[in-house]
Design a protein around this motif. Structure first.
Motif, short mmCIF file in Angstrom:
data_model
loop_
_atom_site.label_atom_id
_atom_site.label_comp_id
_atom_site.label_asym_id
_atom_site.label_seq_id
_atom_site.Cartn_x
_atom_site.Cartn_y
_atom_site.Cartn_z
N ALA A 265 4.60 11.35 -4.64
CA ALA A 265 5.59 10.54 -3.92
C ALA A 265 4.91 9.70 -2.84
O ALA A 265 4.11 10.20 -2.05
N ARG A 266 5.23 8.41 -2.84
CA ARG A 266 4.68 7.52 -1.80
C ARG A 266 5.58 7.68 -0.57
O ARG A 266 6.46 6.87 -0.32
N SER A 267 5.33 8.76 0.18
CA SER A 267 6.24 9.15 1.25
C SER A 267 5.92 8.48 2.58
O SER A 267 6.59 8.73 3.58
N ARG A 268 4.88 7.63 2.59
CA ARG A 268 4.63 6.78 3.75
C ARG A 268 4.56 5.34 3.25
O ARG A 268 3.77 5.04 2.36
N ILE A 269 5.40 4.47 3.81
CA ILE A 269 5.29 3.05 3.46
C ILE A 269 4.62 2.35 4.64
O ILE A 269 5.13 2.40 5.77
N LEU A 270 3.47 1.75 4.39
CA LEU A 270 2.71 1.04 5.42
C LEU A 270 2.94 -0.46 5.19
O LEU A 270 2.62 -0.96 4.11
N VAL A 271 3.52 -1.14 6.18
CA VAL A 271 3.89 -2.55 5.98
C VAL A 271 3.18 -3.40 7.02
O VAL A 271 3.17 -3.07 8.22
N GLN A 272 2.59 -4.52 6.59
CA GLN A 272 1.89 -5.40 7.52
C GLN A 272 2.90 -5.93 8.56
O GLN A 272 4.02 -6.33 8.21
N ARG A 273 2.47 -5.89 9.83
CA ARG A 273 3.42 -6.12 10.92
C ARG A 273 4.18 -7.44 10.80
O ARG A 273 5.38 -7.50 11.07
N SER A 274 3.52 -8.49 10.31
CA SER A 274 4.16 -9.82 10.26
C SER A 274 5.37 -9.83 9.32
O SER A 274 6.22 -10.73 9.43
N VAL A 275 5.46 -8.89 8.37
CA VAL A 275 6.61 -8.89 7.46
C VAL A 275 7.42 -7.59 7.57
O VAL A 275 8.28 -7.32 6.73
N PHE A 276 7.16 -6.83 8.63
CA PHE A 276 7.78 -5.50 8.77
C PHE A 276 9.32 -5.59 8.77
O PHE A 276 9.99 -4.90 7.99
N ASP A 369 -4.02 -5.07 9.96
CA ASP A 369 -4.85 -5.77 8.99
C ASP A 369 -5.38 -4.76 7.95
O ASP A 369 -5.02 -3.59 8.00
N GLU A 370 -6.24 -5.25 7.06
CA GLU A 370 -6.73 -4.42 5.96
C GLU A 370 -7.38 -3.12 6.46
O GLU A 370 -7.10 -2.04 5.95
N ALA A 371 -8.25 -3.28 7.46
CA ALA A 371 -8.98 -2.10 7.96
C ALA A 371 -8.00 -1.08 8.55
O ALA A 371 -8.15 0.13 8.35
N ASP A 372 -6.99 -1.60 9.26
CA ASP A 372 -5.99 -0.72 9.87
C ASP A 372 -5.19 0.01 8.78
O ASP A 372 -4.91 1.21 8.89
N ALA A 373 -4.86 -0.71 7.71
CA ALA A 373 -4.09 -0.10 6.60
C ALA A 373 -4.89 1.04 5.99
O ALA A 373 -4.34 2.14 5.75
N ILE A 374 -6.17 0.82 5.74
CA ILE A 374 -7.01 1.87 5.13
C ILE A 374 -7.14 3.06 6.08
O ILE A 374 -7.06 4.22 5.67
N ARG A 375 -7.30 2.76 7.37
CA ARG A 375 -7.44 3.84 8.36
C ARG A 375 -6.19 4.72 8.39
O ARG A 375 -6.28 5.95 8.34
N ILE A 376 -5.01 4.09 8.40
CA ILE A 376 -3.77 4.88 8.45
C ILE A 376 -3.59 5.65 7.13
O ILE A 376 -3.26 6.83 7.13
N ALA A 377 -3.84 4.95 6.01
CA ALA A 377 -3.66 5.61 4.70
C ALA A 377 -4.53 6.87 4.62
O ALA A 377 -4.10 7.89 4.09
N ASN A 378 -5.74 6.78 5.16
CA ASN A 378 -6.67 7.92 5.07
C ASN A 378 -6.49 8.95 6.19
O ASN A 378 -7.18 9.96 6.19
N GLY A 379 -5.55 8.71 7.08
CA GLY A 379 -5.37 9.60 8.23
C GLY A 379 -4.57 10.83 7.89
O GLY A 379 -3.65 11.23 8.62
N THR A 380 -4.85 11.47 6.79
CA THR A 380 -4.16 12.68 6.37
C THR A 380 -5.14 13.56 5.62
O THR A 380 -6.14 13.08 5.09
N GLU A 381 -4.84 14.86 5.56
CA GLU A 381 -5.73 15.79 4.86
C GLU A 381 -5.60 15.65 3.35
O GLU A 381 -6.39 16.19 2.59
N TYR A 382 -4.53 14.95 2.91
CA TYR A 382 -4.27 14.81 1.47
C TYR A 382 -4.94 13.56 0.91
O TYR A 382 -5.38 12.68 1.66
#
Ligand code: TAP
Length: 452
Positions: A265-276, A369-382
């Motif tokens: 399940a994609r239980s976190r939706i990460l959206v770029q701030r300009s289109v949030f 931005d891209e780097a921020d998206a990857i950082r948040i996506a990876n900020g979990t033990e899963y």
């Protein structure tokens, strides 16, 4: 003998009462499997293939019955349940191609010939959770049988009915007695015996990360092989350059499928701030439009949760302080219903962003931005799955390589194909199922040198 009541989660009615297997019967079944393994590994590859094809055909002939059982036992929508039974058939057909293609190597050496064999392990124990009883069982038993192992399988206590039926179909298809046995019982009894019985040479476990760690620790005592498919907290990353309408229209189905009781399940939706804000505007009607109700109705898109206690666990994630953006619908009356729910956590440490809810709850957060998206996506033990929405193919590839997860999809939410590998990074698991190498996880490589 202990029994368990099987309950229909959409009606709360008891469907049937089933006898549970105890420790002595588990030992007896493991010993039968051990004896059957001798003959099964000796069967000619073409004959083993033919038996697996017959098993696949028996599943296909009973597809509607299996699907209806899952609707009643697990509350799966009839559309999903048909797909799941079809997936078992397809996994078996794919597995039937393995016995004749289990190729070893011939390695150049001095003074002789060096060849490798993929030997079966012996008895394999498969432990299945309640969320996808049919496919998860088949991903273990299909390739394990194909590689010449015998299988003992423990379905989840809540959802044993389709597994029991698959065990009957295997016998009807001509698999010898003892080659594939289904043992409905408690995890603490039957599942634990798979871990401790020395004749079980491998455990395939799908379930919670917590229990998976115990299984791994238990297996370590005998250096027992283990494949683990565990939890997830996957990210659906939406960039400003994506087709926002499509990303928003499909996002609910990326998380609310099977009422969110999906490790992918994609239980976190990460959206770029300009289109949030625009994304949330588009998401709201999509979420409200999810058809929640009677799983037997062909038009239904989301059914109930599996049990009252699981619903209470899901509900406990929504605290008085939780910012709920909007919710979808749920039917009145009996059944373990919970509406699709969209939340907006304030802090990265919010448990809605770090823990697996395993229900129809999705958290939406903004990134820069891209780097921020990857950082948040990876900020979990899963690290199980995830999606990336962008129209920039370079970015799609960069982010796919950057996200620490085993199964990613770009501009879609697909995770599972029986012919592509599936499994998790980090605490989402160990090893891979499905795909071209599925059977190798059920073999030992043996090297033989012959002096000439
Ligand atoms: P668990 O409580 O971990 O149970 C999974 C299975 O393990 C059940 O059959 C259970 O038996 C058995 N079990 C429990 N304790 C055991 C023990 N001490 N020794 C041996 N077996 C034991 O998980 P669940 O709540 O049913 O399933 C949900 C979890 O599965 C979620 O975290 C989800 O993410 C994960 N999951 C992962 C994947 C993949 S592919 N990564 C796929 C589906 C689900 P009982 O039924 O008797 O409890």
């Amino acid at each position: 003998m202990t029994t368990t009541q099987v309950v229909n989660p959409a009606t709360e009615q008891v469907v049937t009462t089933l006898e549970l297997v105890g420790a002595d019967e588990t030992d007896a079944a493991i010993e039968r499997a051990q004896r059957a393994a001798v003959g099964w590994r000796e069967i000619a590859p073409g004959d083993r293939a033919r038996l697996l094809r017959r098993f696949a055909e028996a599943v296909d002939a009973n597809l509607e019955q299996l699907a209806q059982l899952e609707v009643v036992n697990a509350g799966h929508t009839i559309g999903n349940a048909r797909w799941e039974a079809g997936n078992v058939r397809d996994v078996l057909h794919f597995a039937a191609g393995i016995p004749e293609r289990l190729l070893g190597n011939q390695i150049p050496v001095a003074g002789g010939v060096d060849i490798t064999f993929h030997e079966p392990l012996g008895v394999v124990g498969v432990i299945v959770p309640w969320n996808f009883p049919m496919p998860i069982a088949a991903w273990g038993f299909g390739p394990a049988l194909a590689a010449g192992n015998t299988v003992v399988l423990k379905p989840a206590e809540l959802t044993p009915l389709t597994a029991v039926r698959l065990g009957e179909l295997a016998l009807q298809a001509g698999l010898p007695e003892g080659v594939f046995q289904v043992l409905p019982g408690k995890g603490s009894v039957v599942g634990q015996r798979f871990v401790t019985h020395p004749a079980v040479r491998k455990v395939v476990f799908t379930g919670s990360t917590e229990v998976g760690k115990e299984i791994m620790a238990g297996c370590a005592r005998q250096v027992k092989r283990v494949t683990l498919e565990l939890g997830g907290k996957s990210a659906n990353i939406v960039f400003a350059d994506a087709d926002l309408e499509r990303a928003a229209a499909t996002a609910p189905y990326g998380v609310f499928d099977n009422a969110g009781q999906d490790c992918c399940a994609r239980s976190r939706i990460l959206v770029q701030r300009s289109v949030f804000d625009r994304f949330l505007e588009l998401l709201e009607p999509a979420v409200r439009g999810v058809r929640v109700g009677d799983p037997a109705d062909e038009a239904t898109e989301m059914g109930p949760l599996i049990s009252a206690s699981h619903r209470a666990r899901v509900a406990s994630f929504i605290e008085p302080s939780t910012k709920v953006a909007f919710t979808g619908s749920q039917p009145d009356g009996p059944g373990f219903w919970y509406p699709p729910t969209v939340v907006l956590p304030d802090a990265p440490s919010d448990r809605l962003l770090t823990e697996e809810v395993f229900g129809p709850v999705v958290a939406v957060v903004a990134f820069e931005d891209e780097a921020d998206a990857i950082r948040i996506a990876n900020g979990t033990e899963y690290g199980l799955s995830g999606s990336i929405w962008t129209n920039d193919v370079g970015r799609a590839l960069r982010v796919s390589r950057g996200v620490e997860a085993g199964n990613l999809s770009v501009n879609s939410h697909s995770s599972v194909r029986y012919w592509t590998p599936f499994g998790g990074f980090k605490q989402s698991g160990l090893g891979r199922e499905l795909g071209p190498d599925a059977a190798l996880a059920f073999t030992e490589t043996k090297n033989v040198f012959i002096a000439t």
